[in-house]
Scaffold this motif. Structure first.
Motif, PDB file in Angstrom:
ATOM      1  N   THR A   2     -53.864  97.534  75.108  1.00 53.44           N
ATOM      2  CA  THR A   2     -54.940  96.577  75.310  1.00 53.44           C
ATOM      3  C   THR A   2     -54.693  95.310  74.506  1.00 53.44           C
ATOM      4  O   THR A   2     -54.889  94.198  75.002  1.00 53.44           O
ATOM      5  N   ALA A   3     -54.249  95.486  73.279  1.00 52.78           N
ATOM      6  CA  ALA A   3     -53.999  94.312  72.447  1.00 52.78           C
ATOM      7  C   ALA A   3     -52.910  93.444  73.077  1.00 52.78           C
ATOM      8  O   ALA A   3     -53.060  92.224  73.187  1.00 52.78           O
ATOM      9  N   TRP A   4     -51.847  94.085  73.533  1.00 51.05           N
ATOM     10  CA  TRP A   4     -50.775  93.316  74.138  1.00 51.05           C
ATOM     11  C   TRP A   4     -51.293  92.560  75.365  1.00 51.05           C
ATOM     12  O   TRP A   4     -51.082  91.353  75.502  1.00 51.05           O
ATOM     13  N   ALA A   5     -52.005  93.284  76.228  1.00 48.51           N
ATOM     14  CA  ALA A   5     -52.464  92.641  77.460  1.00 48.51           C
ATOM     15  C   ALA A   5     -53.423  91.501  77.138  1.00 48.51           C
ATOM     16  O   ALA A   5     -53.316  90.396  77.680  1.00 48.51           O
ATOM     17  N   ALA A   6     -54.344  91.768  76.221  1.00 44.67           N
ATOM     18  CA  ALA A   6     -55.338  90.748  75.920  1.00 44.67           C
ATOM     19  C   ALA A   6     -54.686  89.532  75.274  1.00 44.67           C
ATOM     20  O   ALA A   6     -55.030  88.387  75.584  1.00 44.67           O
ATOM     21  N   ILE A   7     -53.729  89.764  74.407  1.00 41.61           N
ATOM     22  CA  ILE A   7     -53.080  88.635  73.742  1.00 41.61           C
ATOM     23  C   ILE A   7     -52.279  87.837  74.758  1.00 41.61           C
ATOM     24  O   ILE A   7     -52.262  86.597  74.716  1.00 41.61           O
ATOM     25  N   THR A   8     -51.664  88.527  75.703  1.00 38.92           N
ATOM     26  CA  THR A   8     -50.930  87.809  76.740  1.00 38.92           C
ATOM     27  C   THR A   8     -51.878  86.978  77.596  1.00 38.92           C
ATOM     28  O   THR A   8     -51.605  85.809  77.899  1.00 38.92           O
ATOM     29  N   VAL A   9     -53.013  87.587  77.955  1.00 37.47           N
ATOM     30  CA  VAL A   9     -54.004  86.825  78.715  1.00 37.47           C
ATOM     31  C   VAL A   9     -54.453  85.615  77.904  1.00 37.47           C
ATOM     32  O   VAL A   9     -54.565  84.501  78.416  1.00 37.47           O
ATOM     33  N   ASN A  10     -54.674  85.852  76.621  1.00 39.91           N
ATOM     34  CA  ASN A  10     -55.101  84.759  75.758  1.00 39.91           C
ATOM     35  C   ASN A  10     -54.066  83.644  75.710  1.00 39.91           C
ATOM     36  O   ASN A  10     -54.404  82.466  75.584  1.00 39.91           O
ATOM     37  N   PHE A  11     -52.812  84.046  75.790  1.00 42.67           N
ATOM     38  CA  PHE A  11     -51.749  83.043  75.779  1.00 42.67           C
ATOM     39  C   PHE A  11     -51.782  82.237  77.079  1.00 42.67           C
ATOM     40  O   PHE A  11     -51.635  81.017  77.080  1.00 42.67           O
ATOM     41  N   LEU A  12     -52.008  82.950  78.167  1.00 44.15           N
ATOM     42  CA  LEU A  12     -51.937  82.283  79.470  1.00 44.15           C
ATOM     43  C   LEU A  12     -53.167  81.427  79.740  1.00 44.15           C
ATOM     44  O   LEU A  12     -53.056  80.340  80.298  1.00 44.15           O
ATOM     45  N   LEU A  26     -42.061  80.889  79.589  1.00 42.53           N
ATOM     46  CA  LEU A  26     -41.486  82.104  79.014  1.00 42.53           C
ATOM     47  C   LEU A  26     -41.021  81.856  77.582  1.00 42.53           C
ATOM     48  O   LEU A  26     -41.303  82.638  76.674  1.00 42.53           O
ATOM     49  N   GLU A  27     -40.333  80.707  77.397  1.00 44.37           N
ATOM     50  CA  GLU A  27     -39.884  80.384  76.041  1.00 44.37           C
ATOM     51  C   GLU A  27     -41.076  80.258  75.107  1.00 44.37           C
ATOM     52  O   GLU A  27     -41.074  80.751  73.976  1.00 44.37           O
ATOM     53  N   GLN A  28     -42.109  79.575  75.615  1.00 41.92           N
ATOM     54  CA  GLN A  28     -43.304  79.411  74.791  1.00 41.92           C
ATOM     55  C   GLN A  28     -43.890  80.778  74.434  1.00 41.92           C
ATOM     56  O   GLN A  28     -44.324  81.017  73.316  1.00 41.92           O
ATOM     57  N   TYR A  29     -43.875  81.675  75.446  1.00 42.06           N
ATOM     58  CA  TYR A  29     -44.458  82.999  75.237  1.00 42.06           C
ATOM     59  C   TYR A  29     -43.696  83.759  74.166  1.00 42.06           C
ATOM     60  O   TYR A  29     -44.282  84.352  73.254  1.00 42.06           O
ATOM     61  N   LEU A  30     -42.374  83.682  74.252  1.00 37.25           N
ATOM     62  CA  LEU A  30     -41.569  84.408  73.277  1.00 37.25           C
ATOM     63  C   LEU A  30     -41.766  83.840  71.882  1.00 37.25           C
ATOM     64  O   LEU A  30     -41.946  84.582  70.910  1.00 37.25           O
ATOM     65  N   SER A  31     -41.762  82.524  71.801  1.00 37.03           N
ATOM     66  CA  SER A  31     -41.909  81.942  70.464  1.00 37.03           C
ATOM     67  C   SER A  31     -43.320  82.185  69.947  1.00 37.03           C
ATOM     68  O   SER A  31     -43.549  82.328  68.749  1.00 37.03           O
TER      69      SER A  31
END
Lengths: 320, 545, 283, 327, 304
Positions: D14-24, D66-71
């Motif tokens: 959940t944390a991973w998914a939510a943080i990814t959503v938060n990033f997007l 993607l680069e932004q996401y990784l960094s």
């Protein structure tokens, strides 16, 4: 000598009359069996006697005499001190009767806290251990929670709790329905031993009349909120007089001896919402007469030990 | 409310309320400045528009510009400040400053011409700091004077160049990245130095020495309120003595609370608001229609109801606010005044082949004329303006609808040319060039779907582009006058955008504790505390008796 | 049905009626600017006027429809979503459950209001229906969680097993055996979502995310607030719409009490007096 | 163990998914921070400033999402949340650090008060069904149906403007310097009264109703009947038997609502100009301040997850039945 | 011998949490015969019913329908139908009786009418438009039986069909089942905890303990001459009004935990006759003649 005398007790459940003008006497030291099917009012009667019937139950008439008090007239505070100290109850379905979030010790100690406030804590704990030992549970189970105990152990804890204050009367409401036969017998036998040792009286409520015959001294059979027959256990078993009682006894297959034909009782137990006129049993009764549909028979003694509420008996009696 | 709040949606917030003036020591020798900008973080970098120093304005009492200019009277000669003199080359590609002597930094070191040159070099080397994108080429010290050269003519940027603030080289030269430098211990030439910072309030105190006479205000407290409402309340109660905030009804909310002292002054600068029209949308490419729309839009209603009487109505058809624009007006438009004239509008339309059919206007091709007016949802003054415009356009049969968007969606759509009509501002500057460039510069034309930095209406007129270039690069006043006349003519006759209000440089202030404020009668400076002129105002303030 | 539920339904019916006929019985065009600026309530303007002379009473009347439409549409959509996801997860179990549960948990965890603001800013036209859709997107997760739990407990009920044993297909088990028994839970969730949607829509209008060209109570409050109505003493501009919201919300909550009592008979019986001491009422 | 492992996996996923959503999420927003700033300054910042701002915010380099996401993950794992645009160049963590205490203080305390008060009233209302306490339920329901901002604004109009008993805005008086002084603490409390009371008034109904209904339900359980039969005092039955069991669902609800403390403050802080994290988010959203938005979302998300964890643990502690499952 | 319809070989069910509910159960159901499965609650007898109905998948072991591996579930359930213990729970409260009875007829494309089904269980046709809550327990159980009959199955799995019913009407339902068995030539699995009723109702009786079948044989033989110590205990414990007052007290003890059952014989911890071997080795099935057998070391010699 009687310890509890119920006279003319009527109980309403909302607009329905669940218990109808019941008289009952509990003698000192005896086991009084209260038999009947669902909706017969046997549990309602037991709870009404102690005024524990939950809403919307209302007691409409009657007296319950105990040691010169009328339990129905006592103020809540007076009644509270009598409860458990004098009358304890073993409830059906021990799973729900124990507080799931409190340990066995807490629930046992609560009793002493309420009724023996001056008793020192160490003494209370010692008594708790003693009680568990009495019902065959290892005292180290004190710290257990109900869900950690098996059904049989829970019921034993309930019994231990019921005996904690050495009450005069123990009401057992279907104490073994949730258990299988082996456990049932273990617990009942133990209870009877304890009764013999401690000398309390028991009101034993169950639908299993063969169990009652085996374990009680006297049996009252209820049907549709009324007691229809009351007699010593063995004589009831040998020769029941009320057709319902006869039918009930004939509904149990026998495990031993020859295979008797089973009769059973036709029809369904009455619905409290649509109680038949006259004798409530008449629609299912093979011996029903005209009078049965019109007038309700009252419970009356037919001999020294037996009372029956049936027009057949009244006729017989009238004839002799 | 809107723009005056930096945070547009702050409008959302709240009601007024009255903060009992607990800890605020208003009056006791303290000047309290308020801004509705929300909590701050500690950042005293004078160059960054995101710093607390910029947001609240205290950078201008710590740091100082070379020359003070007055945007309210843009053609007035500037007041020498850290430069005692300055001289432009005729082509405006070079300016020579004579730095003032005997100026000391707050750390006691003297300000040198090298500091001035350094300040320009800093802007050149770190474009991130140069919010005006000045095309600085070189900045050198020559004979105690500082010569700054530019790659383009800077006539229209003159004010921006002159207002460049000076920072100490001995501090800033050591800063690795001035763009991320929060300048924790600001060292400036101004008469005040930082005392304390909290997210809510920054306090500056008077220094012991200054290159001119010290101001009479010993301490200034800059407080950031969360929203317009809180700021309005603070003003009404006197907790804030000086601020600028848009109020829907300044009389009830502010002036009436203390009519003798609660004052406001909203003088025009050279910036305007108006209805932008998308020229790529038919039939609005038809000049007759634009003229007719211009004819019927009621500036007075917009001034009174939409802009709460704060943003002066724009009466000159040239789009130049008065009196700031007076010196620039072409002779033929000096007395021109916009009037609502429905019959004339109808005449124009009929002449151009439009038909009024049962209250609905049909274009020459027979299609009904409709326009969708958009603005961000929170900007209630613009939206009220649009409502008024909608009712006005009904008189010539144009069916207008008002649609709201989020500020971001609107910003994107507007710069991408995906709109039909929108209320919006223009750039502001020291000459009309900022207004006109924004409205009609062909060099800023971008296709629909691509973001444009100006001319978002996609007005395509090579004549206008040429005139703008001529104006910016002219080396003599005659050329400037001539090209300006062309631009004004285009504005009047082609109506590339329909100007409605002036963008004022306004502020509220109370005379209860301090007097000497700029006003209509004494317009020595724009009244806002966040402009370079703030120090001029503070210098003039003296305790009310 | 008790008095509380009846009161709730009556109030709800009243608002429903206004939603239907509001635009016709409104005395003025709610957007029309009149000459009476910021007037307190009077015979001509029952709820007074705004700063531009609009009639507040007409705005409240006309705005009722938007509020109810958004509430209902969002309620229906969110309920459908929560049923589809929650009941499927609970009934199917296994990997499907893990996946769907994770989905609803993520929606529970992601901050809702910013999400709505973001989604709304994507939409070309943030009209009532779109706002309703967006609200429903953020409102389904909780219901799905509750329904999943309920379905888990129903899934192994004997009657479901019995239906399965007679050869019913899985979808029929879900739709005809499990769902009807979730009616009370679903209804209660639906009413709850409507309350949530109404409050959220009004909040969104109020902070200017939803379109303010469509009249609803939130829009009225938005204009009142942006003109600092309370500071100007124009309470009539601010109070009626807010009270309407409160009454509508209360009506819905009262209806929900009724549903709760239907679903949980223990709440129903009108027991009074001390628990644990059966009353003796000799007649 | 199995239970713990499952929960852990759940939290991580959940944390991973939510943080990814938060990033997007912020990147999906129309507009960009520079345009937003230009809009904010409304003509005071000319079109010329655009380029300098792109450079300033480091947005002039073209990096793929993607680069932004990784960094982003790289930075996140090293505890670096980036620099806020709105308060450039203040680090996001500093902005959060400055606003969090206010939010936690106000919302945390009021959530606890609301829960406590609601539970106590709910217990009595459920125990004494049909009495006047029970009549509180519809009344509080009415208050909870009022939109929060409206209640807050009315409260300000009445208690801060009309009878100036409380301050209308802010966390402490303007000009006062925060510090650990009695004066400051008093001022903070004084400023918190109005927002706190309105929050409690509008949120207490849910707790009352939930607790009342659970009390009614639990009161019909056999063990409550047994407790009566045991002749225990009313108080003891009510608290140790009925309420102790009835409170279980409320406790997990309470833990979850603690998670929403951080995320649910937007309106409160807007209405009362409270310097907390909700207001920061509001600024961030308006300014397209990606790093700031991500930071706030992260904090909100983690708060909810931690609250879920608390709910799990709370249940473990309060309900012995679940303990067996867990360990 | 009657035709074998359903056969279970070595059925085993272990639940995910580790409970070993059913261990190696083999059963044979024949047409026209009632087979009783007797055991305490928790002995795994209901799980056996669900395994046989294929409502839960078996961990291992196989089920043979008429000697073949069964195919699709729908085909299978056409032949094997189940009656649940609690008639208050097994009828969906939201559906009328008509729906409950029409569905299986439609699913299995049977041409009977719901009225005929009701008639078969001796209920009047006007019950079709009633809801379950309007019916008494016995009536409901009859409806449940009617539903099971709709598919015209050859096997009826009755999971404690009367234990939730009032004493006075149990007989009626059991007699109905017996009539149906005779008339329709059904194979019936009668699951019960009441060994006395197994004696009366079933032709064959199997006794389960701790997930395993410990004894089996002709009902009269098993009840009158129980071989396994557990069966003996069960019979000794059953209520009996004729029981001599001086019977030996019942030994104490608890049923085994299915999570971690004892090694060897699962009854060994409670068994009064347990030998050390019982604690370590699982006993084999020992035949006692006439199809009577017991899984107990006591009878090892008989085998040998």
């Amino acid at each position: 000598m009687s310890v509890l005398e119920v006279r003319g007790l009527s109980v309403d459940y909302g607009t329905l009359r669940a218990v109808h003008d019941v008289d009952l006497t509990l003698e000192r030291g005896e086991v009084l069996g209260l038999a009947g099917e669902s909706g017969s009012g046997k549990s309602t009667l037991a709870y009404a006697m102690t005024r524990l019937l939950p809403p919307p139950g209302v007691i409409r008439s009657g007296t319950v005499r105990y040691k010169g008090f009328d339990l129905l007239s006592l103020a809540p505070e007076q009644l509270r001190t009598l409860r458990w100290n004098d009358i304890a109850i073993v409830f059906q379905g021990a799973m729900n009767a124990l507080n799931p979030v409190a340990s066995v010790a807490t629930q046992l100690l609560d009793v002493f806290r309420a009724h023996r406030p001056s008793m020192p804590r160490a003494a209370r704990l010692a008594r708790c251990r003693e009680l568990l030992h009495l019902v065959g549970i290892s005292p180290d189970r004190l710290d257990s929670y109900p869900h950690q105990l098996s059904g049989g152990m829970r019921q034993r804890v309930m019994i231990a709790m019921a005996l904690a204050l050495e009450p005069e009367i123990v009401i057992m409401d279907e104490p073994t329905t949730a258990l299988d036969v082996v456990m049932q017998r273990q617990i009942l036998e133990q209870m009877m031993e304890l009764r013999a040792a401690l000398g309390f009286s028991v009101v034993f409520i169950t639908h299993d009349i063969s169990l009652l015959v085996e374990f009680s001294d006297r049996i009252a059979i209820m049907y549709s909120g009324r007691v229809v027959e009351e007699a010593p256990a063995q004589s009831l078993y040998r020769a029941a007089r009320h057709p319902y009682a006869t039918g009930l006894l004939g509904s149990f297959p026998a495990l031993r001896g020859p295979r008797r034909p089973l009769r059973g009782i036709p029809g369904s137990p009455p619905d409290l919402r649509h109680v038949p006129s006259g004798c409530p049993f008449h629609p299912r009764c093979a011996s029903a007469m005209d009078v049965c549909t019109a007038r309700t028979p009252v419970l009356a003694p037919v001999d020294q030990h037996r009372s029956v509420a049936c027009w057949l008996e009244h006729e017989n009696r009238g004839a002799t | 409310m809107r723009r005056t709040t930096l945070f547009v949606l702050a409008a959302v917030l709240a009601v007024a309320g009255c903060a009992p003036s607990g800890a605020s020591k208003a009056g006791a020798g303290v000047l309290t400045v308020g801004m509705p900008n929300g909590p701050m973080t500690e950042n005293h970098n004078p160059y960054l528009p995101t710093s607390a120093a910029s947001s609240l304005g205290y950078r201008y009492v710590i740091y100082e510009p070379l020359v003070q200019t007055n945007p309210v009277r843009p053609t007035d000669k500037g007041t020498p400040w850290l430069a005692t003199a300055w001289e432009w080359a005729p082509d405006y590609r070079k300016v020579t400053f004579t730095p003032r002597e005997n100026v000391k930094w707050s750390d006691g070191k003297p300000m040198t011409p090298a500091d001035v040159a350094f300040s320009f070099t800093l802007l050149k080397e770190f474009p991130a700091l140069d919010v005006h994108s000045l095309p600085i080429d070189t900045a050198t010290v020559v004979d105690g004077k500082v010569e700054v050269t530019f790659t383009r003519a800077q006539f229209v940027n003159e004010l921006k160049v002159l207002q460049t603030i000076v920072v100490p080289e001995h501090v800033w030269a050591a800063v690795p990245d001035p763009a991320t430098y929060v300048n924790p211990d600001p060292v400036g030439t101004g008469p005040y130095k930082l005392k304390t910072f909290t997210p809510q309030t920054t306090t500056v105190v008077r220094r012991d020495a200054y290159w001119q006479e010290l101001p009479k205000v010993p301490e200034i407290q800059y407080t950031s309120y969360n929203d317009n409402s809180a700021q309005t309340t603070a003003l009404a109660s006197g907790t804030s003595q000086w601020s600028y905030v848009f109020m829907p009804n300044y009389k009830t909310l502010y002036v009436d609370k203390d009519p003798a002292n609660n004052k406001l002054w909203f003088p025009s600068g050279l910036g305007i608001h108006g209805l932008w029209i998308n020229h790529t949308v038919a039939p609005f490419d038809n000049v007759a229609l634009r003229q007719a729309m211009n004819d019927v839009i009621d500036r007075d209603a917009i001034f009174q109801r939409g802009e709460a009487g704060l943003f002066p109505k724009l009466e000159s058809p040239t789009g130049l606010p008065r009196p700031a624009g007076d010196p620039f007006l072409a002779p033929e438009y000096v007395d021109a005044k916009h009037e609502v004239d429905v019959p004339k509008a109808k005449e124009r339309l009929t002449a151009a082949g439009f038909k009024l059919d049962g209250g609905a206007l049909k274009d020459p091709s027979g299609k009904a004329v409709t326009i969708e007016l958009t603005n961000p949802a929170g900007w209630s003054d613009y939206l009220t303006d649009l409502d008024i415009i909608k009712n006005d356009l009904k008189q010539i049969g144009v069916e207008a609808t008002v649609r709201t968007q989020t500020a971001d969606a609107w910003t994107t759509d507007f710069s991408n040319g995906k709109f039909q009509g929108s209320m919006r501002w223009t750039d502001t500057g020291g000459t009309p060039d900022d207004i006109y460039t924004d409205v009609m510069n062909g060099n800023q034309l971008r296709p629909i779907g691509e973001a444009a930095g100006g001319n978002q209406g996609r007005y395509n007129n090579p004549e206008a582009t040429k005139a703008l270039e001529a104006y910016e690069n002219a080396t003599d006043d005659a050329t400037r006058k001539a090209s300006l006349a062309v631009l004004q003519k285009i504005m009047v006759e082609q109506v590339p955008m329909i100007p409605t209000s002036a963008a004022p440089i306004g502020a509220e202030y109370t005379t209860k504790h301090w007097t000497g404020w700029p006003s209509e009668a004494d317009p020595y400076a724009p009244p806002q505390a966040t402009l370079p002129n703030a120090i001029q105002i503070v210098m003039r303030l003296s305790p009310a008796s | 049905m008790n008095a509380k539920t009846r009161a709730g339904l009556a109030l709800l019916g009243f608002f429903g009626l206004i939603a239907v006929v509001g635009p016709w019985i409104a005395p003025y065009d709610p957007s029309a600017m009149g000459p009476d600026l910021l007037q307190p309530p009077s015979g001509a303007h029952w709820f007074g006027t705004t700063m531009t002379g609009q009639d507040v009473f007409s705005q409240v009347l006309v705005g009722t429809r938007g509020v109810l439409v958004v509430g209902l549409v969002a309620g229906v959509l969110a309920t459908v979503l929560s049923i589809v996801i929650g009941v499927s997860a609970g009934f199917l179990g296994g990997a499907a459950d893990e996946l769907l549960s994770a989905l609803s948990n993520i929606f529970l965890v992601v901050p809702a209001l910013p999400l709505i603001i973001i989604v709304a800013s994507f939409l070309p036209d943030s009209g009532d229906l779109l706002i309703a859709v967006v609200i429903s997107l953020t409102a389904w997760a909780w219901g799905a969680r509750v329904l999943r739990a309920q379905t888990l407990s129903l899934r192994n009920r004997d009657y479901v097993l019995a239906a399965r044993a007679t050869g019913e297909r899985t979808w029929r088990l879900i739709v005809f055996e499990v769902l009807p028994n979730l009616t009370a839970v679903i209804a209660s969730g639906f009413v709850g979502t409507v309350i949530f949607a109404v409050l959220l829509e009004i909040t969104l209008s109020f902070i200017g995310v939803a379109s303010i060209s469509n009249w609803n109570w939130g829009t009225v409050l938005f204009w009142a607030q942006s003109n600092q109505a309370l500071s100007q003493g124009a309470w009539w501009w601010f109070v009626p719409a807010g009270l309407c919201i409160a009454f509508l919300g209360t009506a819905l909550a009262l209806v929900n009490f009724g549903i709760d009592e239907y679903a949980n008979p223990r709440l129903r019986s009108a027991g009074r007096g001390k628990v644990g001491f059966t009353p003796v009422e000799r007649s | 163990m199995r239970f713990l492992l499952r929960r852990t996996v759940f939290y991580l996923v959940t944390a991973w998914a939510a943080i990814t959503v938060n990033f997007l999420l912020p990147r999906l927003l129309p507009g960009d921070p520079v345009q937003a700033m230009i809009t904010r300054f409304q003509g005071r910042l000319s079109g010329d400033a655009v380029q300098s701002l792109y450079v300033l915010f480091g947005l002039d380099q073209n990096t793929s999402v993607l680069e932004q996401y990784l960094s982003y993950w790289g930075n996140l794992l090293t505890g670096d949340l980036g620099l806020s645009f709105t308060f450039f160049p203040t680090p996001v963590s500093e902005v959060l650090g400055q606003s969090m205490p206010w939010t936690l203080g106000l919302m945390g305390v009021t959530t606890v008060i609301s829960f406590g008060l609601g539970t106590v009233i709910g217990v009595y209302a459920g125990w004494r069904r049909g009495t006047w306490v029970d009549a509180l339920v519809p009344v509080t329901t009415f208050f909870s149906a009022i939109p929060y901002f409206w209640l807050g604004l009315i409260a300000i109009a009445v208690f801060a403007v009309n009878w100036q008993v409380f301050p209308a805005a802010g966390g402490y008086p303007a000009g006062m310097e925060p510090g650990f002084s009695g004066e400051f603490a008093g001022a903070v409390l004084y400023h918190a009264v109005l927002p706190a009371v309105t929050i409690v008034v509008s949120s207490v109904a849910g707790w009352i109703l939930g607790m009342r209904n659970m009390m009614v339900t639990v009161s019909a359980e056999d063990y409550v009947l047994v407790a009566h039969a045991k002749g225990l005092s009313q108080r003891r039955v009510m608290i140790s038997y009925a309420a102790r069991n009835a409170i279980l669902p409320s406790v997990s609800g309470f833990a979850l609502s603690l998670g929403f403390v951080v995320g649910g403050t937007l309106l409160v802080e807007m209405v009362f100009s409270y310097p907390g994290i909700g207001y920061v988010l509001f600024q961030g959203v308006n300014a397209k301040d990606y790093p700031l938005m991500q930071g706030v979302f992260l904090v909100v998300t983690l708060a909810v997850l931690v609250a879920n964890l608390l709910a799990d643990v709370g249940y473990l502690l309060l309900d012995p039945r679940t303990r067996r499952e867990a360990w | 011998m009657n035709e074998v319809v359903l056969e279970a070989r070595g059925l085993t069910k272990h639940y995910r949490r580790g409970a070993r509910a059913v261990e190696d159960v083999s059963l044979v159901l024949r047409r026209g015969r009632v087979t009783a499965l007797v055991g305490e609650s928790g002995s795994g007898k209901s799980t056996v019913a669900k395994l046989l109905a294929r409502l839960v998948p078996a961990t291992s072991g196989e089920i043979l329908l008429r000697g073949e591996k069964p195919g699709r579930f729908r085909e299978y359930c056409r032949s094997v139908q189940m009656i649940f213990q609690d008639p208050f729970a097994s009828l969906n409260p939201v559906h009328r009786i008509r729906y409950t009875l029409t569905r299986p007829l439609k699913i299995h494309r049977r041409s009977e009418t719901p009225e005929q089904l009701l008639e078969a269980v001796q209920l009047p046709a006007d019950f079709l438009d009633r809801y379950p809550h309007e019916l008494s327990g016995g009536q409901r159980q009859r409806v449940a039986i009617a539903r099971a009959l709709a598919a015209q199955p050859s096997v009826l799995l009755a999971d404690e069909p009367v234990s939730m019913l009032d004493v006075s009407i149990r007989l009626g339902v059991l007699n109905l089942l017996r009539d149906l068995k005779e008339r329709l030539h059904l194979a019936v699995l009668y699951i019960t905890h009441d060994i006395a009723s197994a004696r009366y109702f079933a032709d064959e009786t199997f006794v389960m303990y701790g997930g395993q079948v410990v004894e089996g044989g002709d009902s009269e033989t098993v009840t009158q001459h129980p071989a396994h110590p557990y069966t003996q205990l069960l019979i000794a414990s059953a209520p009996d009004p004729d029981r001599p007052a001086t019977s030996t007290p019942t030994p104490l003890g608890e049923p085994p935990s299915l999570g971690s059952p004892p090694d060897g014989c699962r009854f060994s911890p409670r068994c009064p006759q347990a030998t050390p071997r019982c604690w370590t080795d699982a006993p084999p099935r020992c035949s006692l003649g006439d199809g009577h057998w017991a899984a107990c070391w006591l009878y090892e010699e008989v085998v040998a």
